[in-house]
Design an enzyme around this catalytic site. Sequence first.
Site, short mmCIF file in Angstrom:
data_model
loop_
_atom_site.label_atom_id
_atom_site.label_comp_id
_atom_site.label_asym_id
_atom_site.label_seq_id
_atom_site.Cartn_x
_atom_site.Cartn_y
_atom_site.Cartn_z
CD GLU A 1 -2.98 -0.77 2.39
OE1 GLU A 1 -2.83 0.23 3.13
OE2 GLU A 1 -3.82 -1.66 2.60
CG HIS B 1 -0.56 5.95 -28.40
ND1 HIS B 1 0.56 5.64 -29.12
CD2 HIS B 1 -1.54 5.08 -28.82
CE1 HIS B 1 0.30 4.63 -29.94
NE2 HIS B 1 -0.97 4.27 -29.78
CE LYS C 1 3.06 -0.17 -37.12
NZ LYS C 1 3.89 0.12 -35.95
CG ASP D 1 5.92 5.87 -33.35
OD1 ASP D 1 4.88 6.54 -33.20
OD2 ASP D 1 5.91 4.64 -33.54
N GLY E 1 10.81 -4.05 -31.46
CA GLY E 1 10.79 -5.00 -32.57
C GLY E 1 10.37 -4.34 -33.88
#
Length: 336
Positions: free
Chosen positions: A48, A139, A204, A230, A237
């Site tokens: 906690e 994002h 992709k 990005d 990967g």
Amino acid sequence: MSLTKEPKLITGNSNMPLSSAIARRMSLHRGVSQGLVEARVERFNDGEIFVEVYDNVRGEDMFIIQSTSNPANDNLMELLIMADALRRSSAQRITAVIPYFGYARQDRRSKARTPISAKLVANMLVGTGIERVLTMDLHAAQIQGFFDIPVDNLYASPIFALDIKHQFKDNLDDIMVVSPDVGGVARARELAKRINAPLSIVDKRREKAGEVAEMTVIGDVTGKKCFIVDDMVDTAGTLCKAAEVLMENGASEVHAYITHGVLSGPACERITNSVMKSLVITDTIAATEAVKKTPNIRVVPTAPMFAQAILNIWNGTSVSSLFDTDMLEPIYEGMF
């Protein structure tokens, strides 16, 4: 001018180096010593989280600096509990400075019976009494709409543009900015415009999350220094595969400029062994020892931008002015 006496910073444990750097830059900008509020953020034996704020914050304009990076759940709970402690201590306004906003990848229902976790996190932050959020390179930009409070989303592209102009000042005509997917074209185009470079795309196709079945380069990259842009790199990967495909299509060099270096699992090993000459990330996520030891990873600072943004919020002046190169260059003078 703000009605409060001065802005006050408090930090959790997610990124202490960045918090200290922001405080130092604010001291430099204001000509007044700007420290971090004395507090302890600890854990009981069962995990906690406990927060105790030692300084008086009644009526103050508080800024909590905390990335919700790995361990994401612990860092998120630290942020929520710190906000609750400040609200119960009668802080006038609480702003969450979240350099890296975790759970941002879960911004929509990708298939049946899945959550929209980014919206859930937004609800939790608002529910604790946070009145404003300051973050960098969400994002998905639409996450700003998940909040019923103001959200200032800073961009790393102006910082990257300054770095590129310094590091590659003799080769700017040979640069090609590359988006690693169709969804990131707007982000890549923004950087391309700032350095007056052409734009290419790596299309992709995924079989499943974390795996890429096929990549195709859209645009002629022959003889170009390619810069992949990005918002985040996780296991690296996809990034390393994109670099290989660009080299196979005639690129002379491949570099990457990516805002958030999540870099989990085998990422550092992959980057070390990849054809990329360099990966440039920001310090929105504290660098691990593995990241620090990876020779082709370089970190650029965000503290000057965050420090100025915090001061602008406190003063009630424009945050979007930091997107202008003329405004940003003096802040970063001598740092590149």
